[in-house]
Design an enzyme around this catalytic site. Structure first.
Site, PDB file in Angstrom:
ATOM      1  N   SER A  24     -15.166  19.231  20.526  1.00  0.00           N
ATOM      2  CA  SER A  24     -16.193  20.129  19.970  1.00  0.00           C
ATOM      3  C   SER A  24     -17.329  20.341  20.965  1.00  0.00           C
ATOM      4  O   SER A  24     -18.302  21.028  20.683  1.00  0.00           O
ATOM      5  CB  SER A  24     -16.760  19.580  18.657  1.00  0.00           C
ATOM      6  OG  SER A  24     -17.389  18.334  18.875  1.00  0.00           O
ATOM      7  N   ASN A 111     -21.577  10.397  12.162  1.00  0.00           N
ATOM      8  CA  ASN A 111     -21.653  11.258  10.973  1.00  0.00           C
ATOM      9  C   ASN A 111     -23.096  11.582  10.586  1.00  0.00           C
ATOM     10  O   ASN A 111     -23.415  12.722  10.264  1.00  0.00           O
ATOM     11  CB  ASN A 111     -20.935  10.586   9.794  1.00  0.00           C
ATOM     12  CG  ASN A 111     -19.444  10.430  10.073  1.00  0.00           C
ATOM     13  OD1 ASN A 111     -18.932  10.987  11.049  1.00  0.00           O
ATOM     14  ND2 ASN A 111     -18.759   9.673   9.233  1.00  0.00           N
ATOM     15  N   HIS A 157     -27.424  59.368  -3.096  1.00  0.00           N
ATOM     16  CA  HIS A 157     -26.053  59.831  -2.809  1.00  0.00           C
ATOM     17  C   HIS A 157     -25.997  60.624  -1.504  1.00  0.00           C
ATOM     18  O   HIS A 157     -25.127  61.478  -1.337  1.00  0.00           O
ATOM     19  CB  HIS A 157     -25.502  60.708  -3.947  1.00  0.00           C
ATOM     20  CG  HIS A 157     -25.663  60.111  -5.309  1.00  0.00           C
ATOM     21  ND1 HIS A 157     -24.670  59.377  -5.926  1.00  0.00           N
ATOM     22  CD2 HIS A 157     -26.714  60.114  -6.156  1.00  0.00           C
ATOM     23  CE1 HIS A 157     -25.106  58.970  -7.115  1.00  0.00           C
ATOM     24  NE2 HIS A 157     -26.350  59.398  -7.273  1.00  0.00           N
ATOM     25  N   SER A 278     -22.513  59.519  27.291  1.00  0.00           N
ATOM     26  CA  SER A 278     -21.074  59.419  27.157  1.00  0.00           C
ATOM     27  C   SER A 278     -20.457  59.615  28.537  1.00  0.00           C
ATOM     28  O   SER A 278     -20.978  60.358  29.358  1.00  0.00           O
ATOM     29  CB  SER A 278     -20.576  60.499  26.199  1.00  0.00           C
ATOM     30  OG  SER A 278     -19.231  60.821  26.481  1.00  0.00           O
ATOM     31  N   LYS A 284     -24.444  63.981  25.584  1.00  0.00           N
ATOM     32  CA  LYS A 284     -24.614  63.026  24.492  1.00  0.00           C
ATOM     33  C   LYS A 284     -25.630  61.928  24.751  1.00  0.00           C
ATOM     34  O   LYS A 284     -25.877  61.507  25.865  1.00  0.00           O
ATOM     35  CB  LYS A 284     -23.260  62.379  24.174  1.00  0.00           C
ATOM     36  CG  LYS A 284     -22.283  63.388  23.664  1.00  0.00           C
ATOM     37  CD  LYS A 284     -21.795  63.116  22.272  1.00  0.00           C
ATOM     38  CE  LYS A 284     -21.421  61.700  22.072  1.00  0.00           C
ATOM     39  NZ  LYS A 284     -20.144  61.555  21.439  1.00  0.00           N
ATOM     40  N   GLU A 291     -25.536  51.293  16.507  1.00  0.00           N
ATOM     41  CA  GLU A 291     -24.139  51.114  16.104  1.00  0.00           C
ATOM     42  C   GLU A 291     -23.715  49.657  16.226  1.00  0.00           C
ATOM     43  O   GLU A 291     -22.981  49.125  15.393  1.00  0.00           O
ATOM     44  CB  GLU A 291     -23.230  51.981  16.968  1.00  0.00           C
ATOM     45  CG  GLU A 291     -23.430  53.468  16.768  1.00  0.00           C
ATOM     46  CD  GLU A 291     -22.662  54.263  17.805  1.00  0.00           C
ATOM     47  OE1 GLU A 291     -21.539  54.701  17.502  1.00  0.00           O
ATOM     48  OE2 GLU A 291     -23.169  54.434  18.925  1.00  0.00           O
ATOM     49  N   TYR A 318     -17.728  12.615   4.888  1.00  0.00           N
ATOM     50  CA  TYR A 318     -17.465  13.383   6.109  1.00  0.00           C
ATOM     51  C   TYR A 318     -15.965  13.574   6.290  1.00  0.00           C
ATOM     52  O   TYR A 318     -15.171  12.662   6.076  1.00  0.00           O
ATOM     53  CB  TYR A 318     -18.043  12.663   7.344  1.00  0.00           C
ATOM     54  CG  TYR A 318     -17.729  13.396   8.637  1.00  0.00           C
ATOM     55  CD1 TYR A 318     -18.540  14.427   9.082  1.00  0.00           C
ATOM     56  CD2 TYR A 318     -16.589  13.079   9.388  1.00  0.00           C
ATOM     57  CE1 TYR A 318     -18.235  15.130  10.244  1.00  0.00           C
ATOM     58  CE2 TYR A 318     -16.278  13.772  10.550  1.00  0.00           C
ATOM     59  CZ  TYR A 318     -17.104  14.798  10.971  1.00  0.00           C
ATOM     60  OH  TYR A 318     -16.796  15.502  12.117  1.00  0.00           O
ATOM     61  N   GLN A 323     -16.371  19.697  11.596  1.00  0.00           N
ATOM     62  CA  GLN A 323     -16.671  20.042  12.979  1.00  0.00           C
ATOM     63  C   GLN A 323     -16.574  21.552  13.205  1.00  0.00           C
ATOM     64  O   GLN A 323     -17.158  22.069  14.149  1.00  0.00           O
ATOM     65  CB  GLN A 323     -15.679  19.295  13.885  1.00  0.00           C
ATOM     66  CG  GLN A 323     -15.840  19.570  15.349  1.00  0.00           C
ATOM     67  CD  GLN A 323     -14.973  18.650  16.187  1.00  0.00           C
ATOM     68  OE1 GLN A 323     -15.193  17.440  16.192  1.00  0.00           O
ATOM     69  NE2 GLN A 323     -13.984  19.200  16.857  1.00  0.00           N
ATOM     70  N   LYS A 326     -20.032  24.364  13.493  1.00  0.00           N
ATOM     71  CA  LYS A 326     -20.997  24.807  14.495  1.00  0.00           C
ATOM     72  C   LYS A 326     -20.703  26.162  15.141  1.00  0.00           C
ATOM     73  O   LYS A 326     -21.642  26.957  15.309  1.00  0.00           O
ATOM     74  CB  LYS A 326     -21.216  23.706  15.532  1.00  0.00           C
ATOM     75  CG  LYS A 326     -22.139  22.614  14.975  1.00  0.00           C
ATOM     76  CD  LYS A 326     -22.210  21.359  15.777  1.00  0.00           C
ATOM     77  CE  LYS A 326     -20.986  20.505  15.656  1.00  0.00           C
ATOM     78  NZ  LYS A 326     -20.792  19.926  14.295  1.00  0.00           N
TER      79      LYS A 326
HETATM   80  N1  ARG Z   1     -17.660  16.069  16.791  1.00  0.00           N
HETATM   81  C1  ARG Z   1     -17.935  15.692  15.450  1.00  0.00           C
HETATM   82  C2  ARG Z   1     -18.460  16.900  14.629  1.00  0.00           C
HETATM   83  O1  ARG Z   1     -18.863  17.838  15.212  1.00  0.00           O
HETATM   84  C3  ARG Z   1     -18.972  14.627  15.412  1.00  0.00           C
HETATM   85  C4  ARG Z   1     -18.798  13.686  14.265  1.00  0.00           C
HETATM   86  C5  ARG Z   1     -17.518  12.993  14.406  1.00  0.00           C
HETATM   87  N2  ARG Z   1     -17.415  11.912  13.512  1.00  0.00           N
HETATM   88  C6  ARG Z   1     -16.296  11.251  13.452  1.00  0.00           C
HETATM   89  N3  ARG Z   1     -16.268  10.258  12.615  1.00  0.00           N
HETATM   90  N4  ARG Z   1     -15.248  11.546  14.185  1.00  0.00           N
HETATM   91  O2  ARG Z   1     -18.424  16.886  13.418  1.00  0.00           O
END
Ligand code: ARG
Length: 465
Positions: A24, A111, A157, A278, A284, A291, A318, A323, A326
């Protein structure tokens, strides 16, 4: 048997594949400041509580500061095989200060660490979004103030409906973005909770001083339940929903700028900074930025849907699924902030064509409602008046005229409630008549402008821009 099970080269490739699948780092390395700040606060608190000794804490904090500089200056060597930002920082800390580095992770788990980092990040992104929304609102306000007397046809409308002031139209967007600012502020408040001290899921067997860590990191609260704390991503969803709603509003604004800048409307001329030519049609001026704001809305909706779906059905606490939170969070933050900047620039630099708007009102039947309201004043029930004016509008259209061109006789033929003289109904009288809170009467719009300035000023004193 599959050769890759025995062939060492193939199994090395397998290991590489496994790492590529679980890594990650590519996403979470952008949280390095948050990660290091969290670790510094944690290490200092461990020393205050006598859980590690002060020299150990000092050396940990020194090492972490150096790592932060290395990352900021681009000297840091990232190792994808170490999976994520947390392991990369910790591993470098071992290289820098040796075995003492191993004391940092006392009473902590990745976690509660990743939850802390992403809360800090989400809070920061929310603050930035509030600021960016406020500048877009200021651009709208400035244009509205400059067009407090500009008349345009208001649409329903996408048909010309009733006359309105351009300022009133622009202030409608001010209201939408005001609600967005409130939502982003609420997302920040949702993120403003410290998870550290929750450990892997059940808390930790050390007397951590969670409150002091919260204070040092700028959190105003600590989480109430360790199992919830490591598995909650609601704050990200709040940010993503706020972003999605804000994009929806921006895409409406972008759509209007796009159609208004067409030859058919000609209501606005966009600055060349936000348009492009364009490659084939030399005449144009394409509204590319508008857009793209409209187009990028889909990505942000996708991010919200993505995380809602990831979280759906996850058992406590968890799970590694999380993961996947993000990339959509970061992509939405990047997108909404870039779009807010573009929208503020487009609005601020747009030149609205008051003459074209006026012409469009004059050439429309936008005063029809006012004729019906005239009859209501003479005692005709509104529904009946509506039928009469529909007939009159048709009569005018058939003979290529406007309602105002009909003779008193023609009017009286449709209803005896019209007088000897044609009613004095004009674009100005129509607008001025809508004189109640929230209406488009010039007096009310001036009040609305003042009120909007007051609200944006309050936001300023609250530190929102
Ligand atoms: N890379 C993990 C995430 O983004 C971090 C937490 C991982 N925790 C674990 N017990 N493997 O969620």
């Amino acid at each position: 048997m599959d050769a890759s099970l025995t062939d060492p080269a193939a199994s090395a490739r397998g290991a590489q594949l496994a790492n590529d699948f679980t890594v990650s780092l590519d996403a979470d390395r952008r949280m390095y400041r948050e990660d290091i700040a969290g670790s510094i606060a944690h290490a200092r608190m461990l020393a205050r509580q006598g859980i590690i000794d002060q020299p150990a804490a000092d050396s940990i904090v020194g090492g972490l500061r150096q790592i932060e500089t290395e990352i900021a200056t681009g000297e840091f060597t990232w190792k994808r095989e170490l999976e994520d930002i947390h392991m990369n920082v910790e591993s470098r800390l071992f290289e820098l200060i040796g075995e003492t580095a191993g004391r940092l992770h006392t009473g902590r788990s990745r976690n509660d660490q990743v939850a802390t980092d992403s809360r800090l990040y989400t809070a920061r992104a929310s603050t930035a979004a509030v600021q960016a929304v406020r500048s877009l609102q200021r651009a709208l306000l400035q244009q509205a103030a400059g067009h407090a007397a500009t008349v345009m046809p208001g649409y329903t409308h996408l048909q010309r409906g009733q006359p309105a002031l351009l300022a009133h139209h622009l202030l409608a967007y001010f209201e939408m973005f005001d609600r967005d600012a409130v939502r982003f502020a609420a997302a920040r408040a949702a993120a403003d909770v410290l998870p550290l001290g929750s450990g892997g899921m059940s808390g930790v067997p050390y007397q951590l001083d969670r409150e002091s860590v919260a204070a040092e990191l700028g959190f105003s609260r600590i989480s109430a339940n360790s199992m919830d704390a490591v598995s909650d991503r609601d704050y990200m969803l709040d940010f993503l929903y706020s972003s999605a709603a804000c994009m929806m509003h921006m895409s409406r604004l972008a759509e209007e700028l796009t159609i208004w800048s067409s030859d058919e409307f000609g209501f606005v001329r966009m600055s060349e900074r936000f348009t492009s030519g364009s490659s084939i049609m030399p005449q144009k001026r394409n509204p590319d930025f508008a857009e793209l704001v409209r187009g990028k809305t889909g990505r942000v909706y996708g991010s919200l849907t993505s995380l809602l779906t990831t979280m759906k059905g996850l058992p406590l606490t968890y799970n590694r699924d999380m993961q996947e939170d993000k990339p959509p969070l970061f992509d939405a933050a990047d997108t909404v902030l870039a779009c807010l900047d573009a929208a503020a620039g487009m609005v601020g630099s747009a030149a609205f064509a008051a003459d074209r708007m006026r012409k469009a009102v004059d050439e429309s039947a936008a005063l029809a409602t006012d004729y019906a309201d005239y009859l209501v004043q003479k005692g005709v029930p509104f529904r009946r008046a509506h039928v009469v004016v529909t007939q009159l509008t048709r009569l005018a259209q058939q003979s290529g005229r406007q309602l105002g061109d009909l003779s008193p006789d023609e009017l009286r033929q449709a209803s005896e409630h019209f007088g000897q003289e044609a009613p004095r109904i004009s674009v100005e009288s129509s607008i001025t008549a809508r004189d109640l809170p929230g209406g488009t009467a010039p007096r009310r719009v001036r009040q609305a402008l003042q009120d909007a300035y007051r609200r944006i000023w309050i936001a300023h004193t609250a530190g929102e821009w």
